[in-house]
Design an enzyme around this catalytic site. Structure first.
Site, PDB file in Angstrom:
ATOM      1  N   VAL A   1      31.239  37.737  37.466  1.00  0.00           N
ATOM      2  CA  VAL A   1      32.199  37.777  36.357  1.00  0.00           C
ATOM      3  C   VAL A   1      32.365  36.383  35.763  1.00  0.00           C
ATOM      4  O   VAL A   1      32.502  35.388  36.495  1.00  0.00           O
ATOM      5  CB  VAL A   1      33.562  38.327  36.840  1.00  0.00           C
ATOM      6  CG1 VAL A   1      34.570  38.315  35.686  1.00  0.00           C
ATOM      7  CG2 VAL A   1      33.403  39.731  37.398  1.00  0.00           C
TER       8      VAL A   1
ATOM      9  N   ASP B   1      38.671  51.293  45.644  1.00  0.00           N
ATOM     10  CA  ASP B   1      38.411  49.960  46.190  1.00  0.00           C
ATOM     11  C   ASP B   1      39.616  49.063  45.917  1.00  0.00           C
ATOM     12  O   ASP B   1      39.486  47.952  45.403  1.00  0.00           O
ATOM     13  CB  ASP B   1      37.139  49.383  45.560  1.00  0.00           C
ATOM     14  CG  ASP B   1      36.538  48.248  46.379  1.00  0.00           C
ATOM     15  OD1 ASP B   1      36.882  48.138  47.578  1.00  0.00           O
ATOM     16  OD2 ASP B   1      35.729  47.485  45.840  1.00  0.00           O
TER      17      ASP B   1
END
Length: 512
Positions: free
Chosen positions: A138, A287
């Site tokens: 990211v 998650d």
């Protein structure tokens, strides 16, 4: 033949690494092996890279050293204690999905190839990676109109690596089913198929964007919860661009406390948000560890990274809600009945005996202090008991249970005295009242009525085709005109009768 040899060498390499880390078998299992097998394990360690000294979790370390595919395999197996055993499943829960970042130049090339423009055209700022995992990394960026963005870029070549390693996983699974009766019972090939399906979704970032969009739509009116907005113009298969979240990591409890946030309320929000998504929507973030949760300045819980999501069908959602509500109210017979109604436990068993087994789980938990009550532990014990009653493994429920373990852990870091039953009760009770009360019956009746009207054109079309066929037969002499009209009248009566029965059933459901 060539592929089998290649897969065998790949598995031998992985097995050698696991053996070197003492992660292939537990010490107890090694002691039970024949001397020849123990000798082979010792030979496998010769020349292999040694694990770090004092490593408390060699299984997780070994899988991390084998690369992205094995990291994902380990995370998946953490949800399958039936396959790897409870201790191994516990060890694998600690597996961290972190790898070194790949070069900025490669990230820029991937963005250009996917979005059809240079990074400098798409963004006025594009920074170095702030996080890197096995699938993607990211970057923080800024759009020309001034918005701060998070740009997720798929790791180069990761799809080919997964495809190659999946072939090895399938090869091993088929061998297990071919030569082991226990392997056939546990169905490892089906487990690898689930892993493959999950990875296909993770390797297409448009699927994650769609999951974010769906979650935003489901939760737009939910208190205290939100997700980042997707920038669809800068999103493709290998690139996902979303709103940048400027918030405090939920793991930074001291900072949250210093900012004046109500930690007890935040803990409740974590639990209640997850239950709303699972029970009400049948769609949940699978998650929800601390690294994927933030608290924004307004005190909202913000969830990121929707690469792994779970879905529950209508029956599974009701199954979960009624089980939890049954334990909350100590109605163990109802919990038992739900298992039989859902078809999870065969009718050859006695619901009363099954209720007795469930009571043996529930009562010890109910008498504990609030901070010792664990909904995830309850579900784990429930699945262990249901196995004794021939309940087949339900993968979607195992994923739910695994996520519940993580969510509980996050909530308890905020409020160690969290009472799971008190926190869960409003969400579960609201769903029960809405779905199983008068309002729920009205909603079901409305859906039935809508389905009837949706099917009317097809019914009328069938009637018209039957009439045309009869007229054609009459014209060719196959039927006398009077007989054709008689048949047509009978068809009409059938359709009218079906419509009358359907309407009567709807009316009955509305009144009862």
């Amino acid at each position: 033949m060539f592929q089998s040899i290649r897969y065998s060498f790949s598995l031998l390499r992985a097995g050698r690494t696991l053996a070197a880390y003492d992660a292939l078998l537990t010490p107890e299992q090694i002691d039970q092996l024949p001397w020849a097998a123990r000798l082979l394990l010792s030979i496998a360690k010769v020349g292999a890279r040694k694990p770090p000294k004092g490593d408390a979790n060699p299984v997780a370390t070994a899988l991390s050293s084998l690369g992205p595919s094995y990291i994902k395999l380990g995370q998946f197996l953490a949800t399958r204690p039936d396959l790897v055993g409870p201790q191994r499943a516990f060890d694998l829960k600690a597996l961290q999905d972190r790898l070194p970042p790949f070069p900025m130049a490669e990230a820029r090339n991937i963005i250009r190839r996917n979005l059809g423009a240079d990074v400098d055209t798409l963004f006025v700022e594009f920074g170095p990676p702030v996080a890197a995992a096995s699938i993607a990394q990211v970057h923080k960026a800024r759009s020309p109109d001034g918005r701060e963005l998070a740009v997720k870029v798929l790791r180069p070549g990761v799809d080919k690596r997964f495809a190659a390693d999946l072939g090895s996983f399938y090869f091993a699974a088929r061998l297990m089913e071919r030569f082991s009766a226990e392997g056939r019972r546990l169905r490892p090939v089906a487990a690898v198929q689930m892993l493959e399906q999950s990875m296909k979704q993770e390797l297409d970032l448009r699927m994650e964007a769609a999951a974010l969009s769906e979650m935003a739509e489901n939760t737009r009116d939910d208190p205290g919860f939100r997700v980042p907005k997707v920038d669809w113009e800068r999103t493709s298969r290998e690139v996902l661009t979303t709103q940048w979240i400027d918030g405090t990591p939920i793991s930074d409890v001291e900072s949250l406390r210093a900012q004046g946030f109500d930690l007890v309320k935040l803990g409740d929000t974590v639990i209640q948000s997850f239950l709303r998504h699972a029970i009400r929507d049948g769609f949940f973030h699978a998650d929800m560890h601390q690294g994927n949760l933030f608290i924004d300045r307004a005190g909202n819980l913000v969830a990121v990274d929707f690469g792994i999501v779970g879905r529950l069908g209508r029956d599974e959602s009701r199954f979960l809600a009624e089980i939890l509500y049954g334990f909350i109210t100590r109605n163990y017979l109802r919990v038992s009945e739900v298992h039989f109604e859902a078809g999870y436990v065969p009718r050859t068993h006695d619901p009363a005996v099954f209720a007795q087994a469930i009571r043996a789980i529930g009562e010890p938990i109910m008498d504990r202090a609030a901070n010792q009550i664990s909904m995830a532990r309850l579900l784990t014990q429930l699945f262990e008991v249901t196995a004794q009653f021939d309940m087949q493994t339900q993968p979607q429920l195992l994923l739910l249970q695994k996520t519940m373990v993580v969510v509980e852990g996050v909530a308890r870091t905020l409020n160690p005295n969290l009472n799971m039953w008190v926190t869960a009760e409003p969400v579960v009770r609201t769903w029960i009242e809405r779905k199983l009360g008068p309002a729920g019956r009205l909603e079901d009746a409305s859906m039935t009525l809508a389905g009837l009207f949706a099917g009317l054109p097809a019914m009328l079309g069938e009637a018209q085709r039957a009439t045309t066929l009869l007229a054609s037969m009459a014209a060719r002499g196959g039927l006398q005109p009077d007989r054709a009209r008689e048949r047509h009248g009978r068809w009409t009566q059938v359709w009218l009768a079906l419509g009358a029965v359907s309407l009567a059933a709807i009316a009955f459901s509305l009144l009862t």
